[in-house]
Design an enzyme around this catalytic site. Sequence first.
Site, PDB file in Angstrom:
ATOM      1  N   GLU A  52       4.390   0.772   5.849  1.00 42.60           N
ATOM      2  CA  GLU A  52       3.892   2.148   5.679  1.00 42.60           C
ATOM      3  C   GLU A  52       2.406   2.104   5.997  1.00 42.60           C
ATOM      4  OE1 GLU A  52       1.912   5.012   4.726  1.00 42.60           O
ATOM      5  OE2 GLU A  52       2.181   4.445   2.628  1.00 42.60           O
ATOM      6  N   LYS A  85       0.920  -8.949  -3.981  1.00 42.09           N
ATOM      7  CA  LYS A  85      -0.426  -9.346  -3.623  1.00 42.09           C
ATOM      8  C   LYS A  85      -1.263  -8.065  -3.545  1.00 42.09           C
ATOM      9  CE  LYS A  85      -4.055 -10.367  -1.028  1.00 42.09           C
ATOM     10  NZ  LYS A  85      -5.020  -9.309  -0.604  1.00 42.09           N
ATOM     11  N   GLU A 111      -8.606   7.017  12.780  1.00 42.39           N
ATOM     12  CA  GLU A 111      -8.452   7.306  11.357  1.00 42.39           C
ATOM     13  C   GLU A 111      -9.719   6.913  10.594  1.00 42.39           C
ATOM     14  OE1 GLU A 111      -5.296   6.312   7.744  1.00 42.39           O
ATOM     15  OE2 GLU A 111      -5.772   4.787   9.228  1.00 42.39           O
ATOM     16  N   CYS A 152      -3.315   7.972   2.536  1.00 40.17           N
ATOM     17  CA  CYS A 152      -2.751   7.799   3.876  1.00 40.17           C
ATOM     18  C   CYS A 152      -2.111   9.081   4.389  1.00 40.17           C
ATOM     19  CB  CYS A 152      -1.758   6.651   3.892  1.00 40.17           C
ATOM     20  SG  CYS A 152      -0.362   6.849   2.761  1.00 40.17           S
TER      21      CYS A 152
END
Length: 480
Positions: free
Chosen positions: A269, A194, A399, A303
């Site tokens: 993750e 997806k 973040e 990331c």
Amino acid sequence: MSDVKILESVQQFIARHHGHFIHGECVATETSERIELVNPATEHVIASIATADQQDVEKAVQSAHNAFSNAWANTSPYERGLKLNKLADLVEQHAEELAQLETLTTGKLINLSRHLEVAQSIIFLRYFAGWATKINGQTMQPSIPSMHGEKYSAYTVRQPVGVVAGIVPWNFSLMIGIWKIGSALTTGCTIVLKPSEFTTLSLLRLAELAIEAGIPAGVINVVTGKGETGQYLIDSALVKKVSFTGSVPTGIAIGQQAMKNDLTRVSLELGGKNAAAILADVNIDEILPNLLQATFVHQGQVCAAPERFFIHQSKYDEFVQKASAVVQQLKIGSPLDEMTMFGPLSNRPHFEKVKHYLDLAQRNNQVITGGNALQTTGYFVEPTLLKVQGIDDPLFLEETFGPVVDVIAFETDEELITMMNHSRFGLTASVWTNDLAKAMRLIPQIEAGSIWVNMHTFLDPAVPFGGVKASGVGREFSDA
């Protein structure tokens, strides 16, 4: 320079009426709802994709389940490796096509799409292909009591779990999709991917190439849509493993739901507020090019990229002065121009998120350089350095996942470790120094899944990758 010419094959693929990829072919959706794909550099709609409902998802999962039971799990490891290598060959043959699809939908610089996204995808596919014939169990002599002098042996067998759900983010959709495909297929599993609703085209094209590579229909399926589509996928009773890469809040929700679904296995993750420590002995001129390249690659939408710079007090003023000068020289422009050094953010919601942090920094007078959204077409912001008011500053804790870096000074190693670890995240970190002995003493004290010395953001398929604390559960790559 001008923009590269879009290949005719890319134009033709974009112009299609895209559906889902189920059992080896593009199929129409059961719903009429569609999602527009926007070029982040121009804000033009370039294509639209289908929205999968629960019925669409179940068709894809059933196809993957049937392919697992009837074909792929019984395919020899040697054959699985051959087919993954054939897929790598086809990705290499269609490299420019895939790179252009990535740039058009993500705003990634064309050279980055070519030389990182596609090139690394090929390397990872070949790495996973090599593992197909090397997945072994163990034999051992157990210590159960002997009654009459008899001896016992035990052995373990590593078997595929079945259908894997791979939920892929928008920043590196092709490469991260291949991470999930490669690890699933080499172990004998099948997969339903997806992609993000912002960046789906490259994975739809990859699924077609997989059929050309001889991978049986149903082994790789792709369903497109928003969060509800992913939810249907996670909740399917036939899904035995969920592999997710994305934000912390979404990852926590997926993990909680997977646990409720009869303890479905998960690999998560997630995000990071990654730290880079610049020690007193470094030569700023030597480290700056590599550090800033790792920081601002894909406009900081990585990331693993560093967002917090800890600079020894003796080097702070020099670093800020020289880093600001370099950042101000980055050429901002079209990602299809091979001379551009800095492109747009990948989508409007993320642009608004980053702009929120920039506006906050402007109001608090924390901007060293940059700090503005460009008043132009496209989702462009300036690469930015910020000074923070302390380690509890929201800009230091949250973040941004963008080209926004916070700088702060430290004096002692003990202070450095305390400040670096003052975060709910723990994905990556780096130490920049010429004193290897000191680096080796610091590394075990840093709370992060990956720690580099004199480099940052580089990933290798042979090295496990994943986070600690809120940055994730499980590891990608290697034999982990």
